[in-house]
Design a protein around this motif. Structure first.
Motif, PDB file in Angstrom:
ATOM      1  N   PRO A  24     -18.374  35.693 -13.573  1.00 52.46           N
ATOM      2  CA  PRO A  24     -18.321  36.923 -12.773  1.00 52.46           C
ATOM      3  C   PRO A  24     -19.136  38.079 -13.339  1.00 52.46           C
ATOM      4  CG  PRO A  24     -16.241  36.550 -13.912  1.00 52.46           C
ATOM      5  CD  PRO A  24     -17.076  35.330 -14.146  1.00 52.46           C
ATOM      6  N   GLN A  52     -19.906  32.372 -23.320  1.00 49.54           N
ATOM      7  CA  GLN A  52     -18.515  32.049 -22.938  1.00 49.54           C
ATOM      8  C   GLN A  52     -18.518  30.971 -21.857  1.00 49.54           C
ATOM      9  OE1 GLN A  52     -15.976  35.427 -22.035  1.00 49.54           O
ATOM     10  NE2 GLN A  52     -14.470  34.153 -21.005  1.00 49.54           N
ATOM     11  N   HIS A  53     -19.363  31.128 -20.849  1.00 49.60           N
ATOM     12  CA  HIS A  53     -19.589  30.057 -19.869  1.00 49.60           C
ATOM     13  C   HIS A  53     -20.958  29.452 -20.145  1.00 49.60           C
ATOM     14  CE1 HIS A  53     -16.436  31.505 -16.692  1.00 49.60           C
ATOM     15  NE2 HIS A  53     -15.896  30.998 -17.771  1.00 49.60           N
ATOM     16  N   TYR A  54     -21.049  28.126 -19.996  1.00 49.78           N
ATOM     17  CA  TYR A  54     -22.254  27.426 -20.454  1.00 49.78           C
ATOM     18  C   TYR A  54     -22.680  26.298 -19.527  1.00 49.78           C
ATOM     19  CZ  TYR A  54     -18.040  25.160 -22.085  1.00 49.78           C
ATOM     20  OH  TYR A  54     -16.782  24.648 -22.124  1.00 49.78           O
ATOM     21  N   ASP A  55     -21.769  25.750 -18.697  1.00 46.50           N
ATOM     22  CA  ASP A  55     -22.183  24.662 -17.798  1.00 46.50           C
ATOM     23  C   ASP A  55     -23.248  25.180 -16.839  1.00 46.50           C
ATOM     24  OD1 ASP A  55     -20.457  22.841 -18.859  1.00 46.50           O
ATOM     25  OD2 ASP A  55     -18.934  23.030 -17.297  1.00 46.50           O
ATOM     26  N   MET A  58     -21.935  26.949 -13.883  1.00 43.57           N
ATOM     27  CA  MET A  58     -21.176  28.181 -14.164  1.00 43.57           C
ATOM     28  C   MET A  58     -22.115  29.255 -14.709  1.00 43.57           C
ATOM     29  SD  MET A  58     -17.966  27.505 -13.551  1.00 43.57           S
ATOM     30  CE  MET A  58     -16.994  28.724 -14.429  1.00 43.57           C
ATOM     31  N   SER A  79     -16.248  27.522 -25.509  1.00 43.39           N
ATOM     32  CA  SER A  79     -14.824  27.688 -25.180  1.00 43.39           C
ATOM     33  C   SER A  79     -13.961  27.697 -26.431  1.00 43.39           C
ATOM     34  CB  SER A  79     -14.366  26.550 -24.273  1.00 43.39           C
ATOM     35  OG  SER A  79     -15.111  26.536 -23.088  1.00 43.39           O
ATOM     36  N   HIS A  82      -8.084  32.162 -26.827  1.00 44.62           N
ATOM     37  CA  HIS A  82      -8.525  33.554 -26.680  1.00 44.62           C
ATOM     38  C   HIS A  82      -8.940  34.141 -28.023  1.00 44.62           C
ATOM     39  CE1 HIS A  82      -7.705  34.312 -22.454  1.00 44.62           C
ATOM     40  NE2 HIS A  82      -6.777  33.397 -22.600  1.00 44.62           N
ATOM     41  N   VAL A 111     -13.724  40.190 -18.999  1.00 40.54           N
ATOM     42  CA  VAL A 111     -13.569  38.879 -19.651  1.00 40.54           C
ATOM     43  C   VAL A 111     -13.532  39.056 -21.176  1.00 40.54           C
ATOM     44  CG1 VAL A 111     -14.687  37.726 -17.696  1.00 40.54           C
ATOM     45  CG2 VAL A 111     -16.062  38.351 -19.688  1.00 40.54           C
ATOM     46  N   ASN A 112     -13.308  37.962 -21.887  1.00 37.25           N
ATOM     47  CA  ASN A 112     -13.200  38.077 -23.345  1.00 37.25           C
ATOM     48  C   ASN A 112     -14.485  38.619 -23.971  1.00 37.25           C
ATOM     49  OD1 ASN A 112     -10.566  37.236 -23.386  1.00 37.25           O
ATOM     50  ND2 ASN A 112     -11.036  35.093 -23.845  1.00 37.25           N
ATOM     51  N   GLU A 144      -6.927  39.316 -18.744  1.00 35.56           N
ATOM     52  CA  GLU A 144      -7.927  40.318 -18.334  1.00 35.56           C
ATOM     53  C   GLU A 144      -7.361  41.736 -18.404  1.00 35.56           C
ATOM     54  OE1 GLU A 144      -7.103  37.645 -16.629  1.00 35.56           O
ATOM     55  OE2 GLU A 144      -8.924  36.435 -16.517  1.00 35.56           O
ATOM     56  N   HIS A 225      -8.237  29.559 -10.224  1.00 29.44           N
ATOM     57  CA  HIS A 225      -8.559  29.333 -11.631  1.00 29.44           C
ATOM     58  C   HIS A 225      -7.712  30.138 -12.607  1.00 29.44           C
ATOM     59  CE1 HIS A 225     -10.706  33.095 -11.223  1.00 29.44           C
ATOM     60  NE2 HIS A 225     -10.788  33.158 -12.535  1.00 29.44           N
ATOM     61  N   HIS A 257     -13.068  25.075 -10.140  1.00 32.30           N
ATOM     62  CA  HIS A 257     -13.419  25.674 -11.440  1.00 32.30           C
ATOM     63  C   HIS A 257     -13.081  24.666 -12.554  1.00 32.30           C
ATOM     64  CE1 HIS A 257     -12.723  28.323 -14.929  1.00 32.30           C
ATOM     65  NE2 HIS A 257     -13.481  29.218 -14.329  1.00 32.30           N
ATOM     66  N   PRO A 258     -13.844  24.661 -13.668  1.00 33.46           N
ATOM     67  CA  PRO A 258     -13.569  23.688 -14.741  1.00 33.46           C
ATOM     68  C   PRO A 258     -12.124  23.709 -15.245  1.00 33.46           C
ATOM     69  CG  PRO A 258     -15.573  24.934 -15.230  1.00 33.46           C
ATOM     70  CD  PRO A 258     -15.029  25.482 -13.949  1.00 33.46           C
ATOM     71  N   ARG A 259     -11.547  24.894 -15.382  1.00 30.95           N
ATOM     72  CA  ARG A 259     -10.157  24.964 -15.852  1.00 30.95           C
ATOM     73  C   ARG A 259      -9.238  24.213 -14.885  1.00 30.95           C
ATOM     74  NH1 ARG A 259      -6.792  28.269 -18.841  1.00 30.95           N
ATOM     75  NH2 ARG A 259      -8.407  29.707 -19.482  1.00 30.95           N
ATOM     76  N   HIS A 262      -9.654  20.380 -15.015  1.00 32.58           N
ATOM     77  CA  HIS A 262      -8.868  19.754 -16.087  1.00 32.58           C
ATOM     78  C   HIS A 262      -7.430  19.524 -15.611  1.00 32.58           C
ATOM     79  CE1 HIS A 262     -12.055  20.085 -18.899  1.00 32.58           C
ATOM     80  NE2 HIS A 262     -11.993  21.392 -19.058  1.00 32.58           N
TER      81      HIS A 262
HETATM   82  C1  UD1 Z   1     -12.915  33.375 -17.523  1.00 39.30           C
HETATM   83  C2  UD1 Z   1     -12.348  34.800 -17.577  1.00 39.30           C
HETATM   84  C3  UD1 Z   1     -11.768  35.172 -16.225  1.00 39.30           C
HETATM   85  C4  UD1 Z   1     -12.769  34.946 -15.119  1.00 39.30           C
HETATM   86  C5  UD1 Z   1     -13.263  33.519 -15.184  1.00 39.30           C
HETATM   87  C6  UD1 Z   1     -14.279  33.232 -14.112  1.00 39.30           C
HETATM   88  C7  UD1 Z   1     -11.394  35.538 -19.715  1.00 39.30           C
HETATM   89  C8  UD1 Z   1     -10.126  35.856 -20.403  1.00 39.30           C
HETATM   90  N1  UD1 Z   1     -11.258  34.903 -18.545  1.00 39.30           N
HETATM   91  O1  UD1 Z   1     -11.821  32.492 -17.299  1.00 39.30           O
HETATM   92  O2  UD1 Z   1     -11.421  36.546 -16.245  1.00 39.30           O
HETATM   93  O3  UD1 Z   1     -12.141  35.209 -13.888  1.00 39.30           O
HETATM   94  O4  UD1 Z   1     -13.847  33.300 -16.474  1.00 39.30           O
HETATM   95  O5  UD1 Z   1     -14.700  31.903 -14.147  1.00 39.30           O
HETATM   96  O6  UD1 Z   1     -12.442  35.873 -20.209  1.00 39.30           O
HETATM   97  N2  UD1 Z   1     -15.230  25.576 -19.104  1.00 39.30           N
HETATM   98  C9  UD1 Z   1     -16.181  24.640 -18.818  1.00 39.30           C
HETATM   99  N3  UD1 Z   1     -17.467  25.063 -18.636  1.00 39.30           N
HETATM  100  C10 UD1 Z   1     -17.829  26.351 -18.754  1.00 39.30           C
HETATM  101  C11 UD1 Z   1     -16.852  27.303 -19.088  1.00 39.30           C
HETATM  102  C12 UD1 Z   1     -15.556  26.900 -19.252  1.00 39.30           C
HETATM  103  O7  UD1 Z   1     -15.879  23.463 -18.696  1.00 39.30           O
HETATM  104  O8  UD1 Z   1     -19.033  26.659 -18.586  1.00 39.30           O
HETATM  105  C13 UD1 Z   1     -13.825  25.142 -19.247  1.00 39.30           C
HETATM  106  C14 UD1 Z   1     -13.412  24.919 -20.686  1.00 39.30           C
HETATM  107  O9  UD1 Z   1     -12.561  23.836 -20.740  1.00 39.30           O
HETATM  108  C15 UD1 Z   1     -12.640  26.180 -21.012  1.00 39.30           C
HETATM  109  C16 UD1 Z   1     -12.016  26.532 -19.661  1.00 39.30           C
HETATM  110  O10 UD1 Z   1     -12.973  26.122 -18.694  1.00 39.30           O
HETATM  111  O11 UD1 Z   1     -11.723  25.973 -22.011  1.00 39.30           O
HETATM  112  C17 UD1 Z   1     -11.740  27.993 -19.495  1.00 39.30           C
HETATM  113  O12 UD1 Z   1     -12.918  28.785 -19.776  1.00 39.30           O
HETATM  114  P1  UD1 Z   1     -12.748  30.301 -20.314  1.00 39.30           P
HETATM  115  O13 UD1 Z   1     -14.061  30.966 -20.406  1.00 39.30           O
HETATM  116  O14 UD1 Z   1     -11.891  30.288 -21.530  1.00 39.30           O
HETATM  117  O15 UD1 Z   1     -11.868  30.987 -19.206  1.00 39.30           O
HETATM  118  P2  UD1 Z   1     -11.961  30.939 -17.611  1.00 39.30           P
HETATM  119  O16 UD1 Z   1     -10.717  30.301 -17.100  1.00 39.30           O
HETATM  120  O17 UD1 Z   1     -13.273  30.425 -17.130  1.00 39.30           O
END
Ligand code: UD1
Length: 398
Positions: A24, A52-55, A58, A79, A82, A111-112, A144, A225, A257-259, A262
């Motif tokens: 976002p 923080q996001h890498y795929d 995403m 990832s 927190h 976000v973090n 958040e 998500h 979403h990836p989360r 899972h």
């Molecule tokens: C994060 C933000 C959230 C935002 C969301 C949008 C925080 C606290 N949360 O949540 O506010 O709404 O992004 O997407 O910063 N993963 C992948 N590929 C990626 C990134 C993440 O597979 O590119 C998976 C990993 O298993 C990871 C899980 O998604 O552990 C969560 O990713 P993370 O960045 O920790 O939080 P989001 O749930 O994406």
């Protein structure tokens, strides 16, 4: 993530260091960087991506679609819990801050990555600029919310998307001169990209999932998500039950979403969803695909913050699967309804929209596509009060 292939030392000093980390953030930073680079006198801007996001879906897709310059520096944190993620960002960001000596660090959203870089900057006495300040869900179980409160507390310039956010900041003791209501930079991007939005049938063909409902614009779009919805089986299972129920009246398109992926895989629910109901599961969509999918939907079901605002700007009914929102204007003026995760309430809200067409809504004040320009003007004026900026650029201090 590809970078400009320069080290922080090679980049040298910059005026403003902009930070992104998660999906976002990307649509928010795009207009901000363009607007900052367009002002006169010039502002040197560099972009840091925390990783923080890498795929690809995403991350890289958004940079390509939105024409965001490649990050100058990629921290590649990935990832983690927190604490791990926030700490890794802080450790990696500290030397970047030291070698680029910015006059301010600009962060967006909640976000973090937002709080981690703000904290490093504040500890080094570098002013923080927060874009999307003052939003509060008043629910500290939401990660958040902690990020928002702390980032605002550390910020010198606070840019808001709605007037309630200004009032909230004043209640928290932020001085008036730091608060600037400029509108919504994410909606700048939405208007700028609307013409390029991908028609939904094209998106479904790409994933070999053609659907007549999508051809007829007769579908619901679902995103989920939030940890509070997807990490706990006791919440997620009834939620998905409601989705299956809704899909008997209206097919549901569900980019996952990836989360959430899972959680679905852990519980074997992917097949169940597709077999039990008319639910089309897709990978996370790119910005232009998502915009097209949102624009043509009969309604959107979501727990995202951004989608609540985007549906309001598009005039599409939105059912928010959370107990609260930090974006009250989307309810007061827009198309948003806060429904929570109770299945009966969700189904009733959808039926009401199908029967009545849902709330009409209007576009909130200053969500007009010019927010980043207003923001850049404020930043430029502020920089002109900074002796270091004036000396770097050979200007008289104002
Ligand atoms: C994060 C933000 C959230 C935002 C969301 C949008 C925080 C606290 N949360 O949540 O506010 O709404 O992004 O997407 O910063 N993963 C992948 N590929 C990626 C990134 C993440 O597979 O590119 C998976 C990993 O298993 C990871 C899980 O998604 O552990 C969560 O990713 P993370 O960045 O920790 O939080 P989001 O749930 O994406």
């Amino acid at each position: 993530m590809e970078t400009s292939n320069r080290t922080a030392a090679e980049i040298g000093t910059v005026d403003i260091l902009c930070i992104v980390g998660a999906r976002p953030n990307f649509m928010k930073i795009a207009p901000v960087i363009s607007a900052l680079r367009a002002v006169s006198p010039s502002i040197d801007v560099a972009l840091v991506h925390t990783g923080q996001h890498y795929d690809k879906e995403m991350n890289d897709t958004f940079f390509q679609e939105l024409g965001i310059p490649r990050p100058d520096i990629a921290l590649g944190v990935g990832s983690g819990s927190h604490t791990e993620q926030t700490a890794r960002i802080m450790l990696s960001f500290e030397p970047v801050l030291a070698s680029t000596s910015p006059l301010a660090v600009l962060v967006v959203g909640d976000v973090n990555s937002t709080i981690a870089c703000s904290l490093v900057a504040a500890k080094e006495n570098v002013p923080v600029i927060h874009v999307e300040a003052g939003l509060r869900s008043f629910d500290r179980r939401m990660p958040e919310e902690i990020n928002r409160i702390l980032t605002d507390r550390l910020s010198t310039l606070l840019f808001t998307t709605e007037k309630t956010a200004c009032e909230q900041l004043k209640r928290e003791g932020v001085a008036d001169e730091g608060i600037h209501f400029v509108g919504n930079v994410m909606i700048d991007t939405l208007y700028a990209q609307l013409e390029r939005a991908v028609p939904p049938p094209e998106t479904l063909r790409r994933y070999q999932r053609p659907s007549s409902a999508v051809e007829d614009k007769d579908y619901a779009l679902l995103t989920l998500h939030r940890p509070s919805n997807v990490d706990d089986v006791a919440v997620l299972e009834p939620l998905l039950g409601a989705v299956v129920d809704i899909s008997s009246r209206l097919p549901v398109i569900f980019p996952v979403h990836p989360r959430t992926a899972h959680a679905l895989d852990r519980n074997g629910w992917r097949a169940r969803l597709e077999e039990a109901g008319d639910v089309v599961l897709l990978p996370p969509l790119g910005y232009l695909e998502m915009l097209g999918m949102m624009r043509s939907a009969r309604l959107v079901l979501t727990d995202s913050g951004g989608l609540q605002e985007e549906t309001t700007a598009l005039g599409v009914p939105c059912v928010t699967l959370r107990e609260n929102t930090e974006r009250p204007i989307t309810v007061e003026q827009g198309t948003n309804m806060i429904v929570g995760s109770n299945p009966d309430r969700i189904i009733a809200a959808v039926e009401d929209i199908l029967d009545t067409g849902g709330k009409a809504g209007r576009t909130p004040e200053l969500w007009d596509g010019q927010a980043a320009q207003r923001l850049a003007a404020v930043v430029s004026d502020w920089l002109l009060t900074q002796p270091e900026y004036c000396s770097r650029h050979g200007l008289e201090k104002s």
